[in-house]
Design an enzyme around this catalytic site. Structure first.
Site, PDB file in Angstrom:
ATOM      1  N   SER A 117       0.537  -1.385  -0.045  1.00 19.37           N
ATOM      2  CA  SER A 117       0.099   0.119  -0.115  1.00 19.37           C
ATOM      3  C   SER A 117       0.985   1.234  -0.011  1.00 19.37           C
ATOM      4  O   SER A 117       0.196   2.260  -0.061  1.00 19.37           O
ATOM      5  CB  SER A 117      -0.977   0.097   1.147  1.00 19.37           C
ATOM      6  OG  SER A 117      -2.148  -0.905   0.847  1.00 19.37           O
ATOM      7  N   LYS A 120       0.144   3.715  -2.827  1.00 23.99           N
ATOM      8  CA  LYS A 120      -0.909   4.747  -2.683  1.00 23.99           C
ATOM      9  C   LYS A 120      -0.377   6.239  -2.491  1.00 23.99           C
ATOM     10  O   LYS A 120      -0.984   6.880  -2.903  1.00 23.99           O
ATOM     11  CB  LYS A 120      -1.891   4.372  -1.509  1.00 23.99           C
ATOM     12  CG  LYS A 120      -2.556   3.134  -1.532  1.00 23.99           C
ATOM     13  CD  LYS A 120      -3.467   3.121  -0.442  1.00 23.99           C
ATOM     14  CE  LYS A 120      -4.641   1.895  -0.462  1.00 23.99           C
ATOM     15  NZ  LYS A 120      -3.933   0.402  -0.274  1.00 23.99           N
ATOM     16  N   SER A 175      -6.039   2.788   4.719  1.00 22.51           N
ATOM     17  CA  SER A 175      -5.585   2.375   3.657  1.00 22.51           C
ATOM     18  C   SER A 175      -6.517   1.390   2.692  1.00 22.51           C
ATOM     19  O   SER A 175      -6.433   0.402   2.417  1.00 22.51           O
ATOM     20  CB  SER A 175      -4.343   1.282   3.951  1.00 22.51           C
ATOM     21  OG  SER A 175      -3.557   1.020   2.974  1.00 22.51           O
TER      22      SER A 175
END
Length: 421
Positions: A117, A120, A175
């Site tokens: 993640s 991101k 997340s």
């Protein structure tokens, strides 16, 4: 219009050239004819003795980053200052001054690994400028399709309207892959956003990253590096909106029927969850975890007027909170070494990195513009040197030759058009 120029324009019109040819010829003559001296302003006097153009501004300092492609730990601590910690088990890591972009130390900085993640950060850097914070969007079933099994979710519900700012908090704190999917749909769609992220990475000089999913979910071929993640984190922190979301510890997220529920940042150095001590001055940025990637982290903290950024990928020690404790040690060292250690690289793009979308055509246009600028300076230099009188006949002769050639080829072009229609 000067008399000579008016005569040339009349001649062009007289031979039947289209108005666009006449305008182009007139423009060319205006470029070639010496400029009429401007009247002296009462508050300034011309410098009659200047014969050289002003020197160009000094080029910005550039740090050679080639060492960051070498394997092992790269660092140049100053005498009397400690070396980077030697108990970092992450496969790849980097410590940098986020303000200057100077890399203070790194280990296998360009090793390509799954980012989880932390990718991101690139998604936010790419999409955030296109999505106004106060915009609202009612979520559809299509928006939430394709979310990977086992993904982290914030709790976005189909049929409910959300502000963009709420969705970004869902991305940075929880997340939430569901929030990413909705924002990507608003940004032109999943595939379009993936392509945008890839272009943005190249623009920033992040050449290790290959984007397959916007949310960082494990996909074949999707990789990044400690270097690239540091580039994304540093770029994001330059946007106050990004920095605000990244540094938020907890918030309320919209629920059903106007209710809200609490969400907490999964970056434990910021939230202090699961027994991890918060780091002083922590301002984010993003953590991640998948089975394939292990733990990954982009962490930044500010002390006084200095911001230190650390990125870590896949610690191997087996300790439950290894990624956070290793980040703590790297940040501590970074604040000690900053201003003393010799940089071993830079997060700034290398001078030869071109913006995505550039091509040979745009390169050719840039070269042509540079040639025109050089020619302009040459004429200006000769004029400033007092050569205007001698230069004028030469320019007129050149203008005559150019105009005659243009008239000749223009007539041929007109005749060809007439015969081919």
């Amino acid at each position: 219009m000067p008399p000579a120029l008016a005569a040339w324009a009349a001649a062009a019109a007289g031979v039947g050239l289209p108005g666009t040819w006449t305008a182009a010829l007139a423009t060319g003559l205006l470029v070639l004819l010496p400029a009429t001296p401007a009247a002296a302003r009462p508050d300034s006097a011309p410098n009659l003795h200047r014969t050289e153009p002003l020197p160009p501004a000094p080029a910005p300092a550039y740090v050679d980053s080639s060492r960051l492609y070498d394997s092992g730990t790269q660092a140049k601590p100053a005498p009397g200052t400690p070396a980077p910690p030697d108990d970092i088990s992450s496969l790849s890591w980097l410590v940098a001054d986020a303000d200057s972009g100077d890399v203070l130390a790194a280990h296998d900085a360009h090793r390509k690994l799954p980012p989880a993640s932390t990718l991101k950060t690139l998604f936010a850097v790419t999409a955030m400028p296109h999505l106004p914070e106060r915009s609202r969007h009612t979520v559809t079933q299509a928006d939430l399709s394709g979310i990977g099994e086992g993904s982290s979710l914030v709790g976005v519900e189909e049929g409910q309207a959300y502000r963009v700012s709420d969705l970004w908090r869902g991305v940075f704190l929880s997340s939430g892959n569901d929030a990413v999917h909705v924002l990507a749909a608003m940004n032109g769609g999943w595939d379009s956003t993936v392509a945008q992220m890839q272009r943005r990475a190249r623009q920033l000089g992040a050449r290790d990253t290959h984007v397959v999913s916007c949310d960082g979910y494990d996909m074949p071929g999707q990789v990044s590096s400690a270097f690239d993640l540091a580039v994304f984190g540093r770029t994001g922190l330059q946007n106050p909106q990004f920095a605000s979301y990244a540094s938020t510890s907890d918030a309320q997220f919209p629920g059903e029927k106007g209710a809200t529920f609490g969400i907490q940042n999964t970056n434990r150095l910021l939230s202090g969850a699961h027994g991890v001590q918060t780091y002083p001055g922590m301002i984010g940025v993003k953590n991640g975890y998948t089975t394939k990637a292990g733990n990954t982290l982009v962490a930044a903290a500010r002390h006084g007027n200095r911001t230190i950024l650390a990125t870590l990928m896949n610690p191997q020690s087996g300790e439950p909170q290894a990624v956070y404790e290793e980040a703590r040690r790297l940040l501590d060292w970074g604040f000690t070494a900053d201003g003393h250690a010799t940089p071993v690289g830079s997060l700034a793009p290398a001078p030869q990195v071109q913006a995505a979308g550039s091509d040979s055509g745009s390169s050719g246009r840039a070269e042509a513009a540079g040639a025109a600028k050089t020619a302009h300076h040459a004429v200006a230099k000769a004029s400033n040197a007092g050569s205007t009188g001698a230069l004028f006949p030469v320019i007129l002769l050149g203008a005559g030759a150019l105009t005659g050639a243009a008239l000749f080829f223009g007539l041929r072009a007109v005749r060809r058009r007439g015969s081919s229609d």
